[in-house]
Design a protein around this motif. Sequence first.
Motif, mmCIF file in Angstrom:
data_model
loop_
_atom_site.group_PDB
_atom_site.id
_atom_site.type_symbol
_atom_site.label_atom_id
_atom_site.label_comp_id
_atom_site.label_asym_id
_atom_site.label_seq_id
_atom_site.Cartn_x
_atom_site.Cartn_y
_atom_site.Cartn_z
ATOM 1 N N CYS A 73 0.871 -1.322 0.395
ATOM 2 C CA CYS A 73 -0.223 0.038 0.179
ATOM 3 C C CYS A 73 0.557 1.261 0.036
ATOM 4 O O CYS A 73 1.551 1.291 1.061
ATOM 5 C CB CYS A 73 -1.052 0.628 0.935
ATOM 6 N N CYS A 76 -0.091 4.015 3.335
ATOM 7 C CA CYS A 76 -0.161 3.416 4.725
ATOM 8 C C CYS A 76 1.329 2.529 5.057
ATOM 9 O O CYS A 76 2.104 1.846 5.982
ATOM 10 C CB CYS A 76 -1.178 2.931 5.194
ATOM 11 N N CYS A 89 -5.965 -2.048 0.356
ATOM 12 C CA CYS A 89 -5.613 -2.052 1.076
ATOM 13 C C CYS A 89 -6.731 -2.788 2.818
ATOM 14 O O CYS A 89 -7.643 -1.751 2.840
ATOM 15 C CB CYS A 89 -5.170 -0.704 1.589
ATOM 16 N N ALA A 91 -5.355 -2.465 6.233
ATOM 17 C CA ALA A 91 -5.211 -2.009 6.376
ATOM 18 C C ALA A 91 -5.672 -0.661 6.827
ATOM 19 O O ALA A 91 -6.132 0.194 7.589
ATOM 20 C CB ALA A 91 -3.650 -1.989 7.197
ATOM 21 N N CYS A 92 -6.016 0.130 5.674
ATOM 22 C CA CYS A 92 -6.327 1.652 5.687
ATOM 23 C C CYS A 92 -7.213 1.918 4.129
ATOM 24 O O CYS A 92 -8.662 2.736 4.479
ATOM 25 C CB CYS A 92 -5.583 2.684 5.098
HETATM 26 ZN ZN LIG Z 1 -2.349 1.298 3.080
#
Ligand SMILES: [Zn+2]
Length: 113
Positions: A73, A76, A89, A91-92
Amino acid sequence: MHELSIVMNIIDIVDREVAQAGGGKVEDVELDIGLLSTVQMEAFDFAWQQGVRNTILQDAGLTVNHIDGSAHCNDCDANFRVDEVFDPCPACNGHFIRITAGKELRVRSLTII
Ligand SMILES: [Zn+2]
């Protein structure tokens, strides 16, 4: 059929490699096929059986390594596994990702005897 042209392409590559090695018989061929590549394995297996007849690969064993998709990504910096090229992604939830593995389609190794 897309897969048959891939098989033909592989045969060309192997032909060249064997010529460079001074000839011989191909005992085994090992391929890397990424899970994000456009290859349908069922169609590929069928195309392989049809395509290698009367070629240098007719009697060769085939090993296929399936490479998992992974991505980085750019927002992030997370690295993660992807099953689809357009997955966000985890995570984000960003979409600014770069595929780092999984699109492979290559001859990894050849055993020539
Ligand atoms: Zn991310």
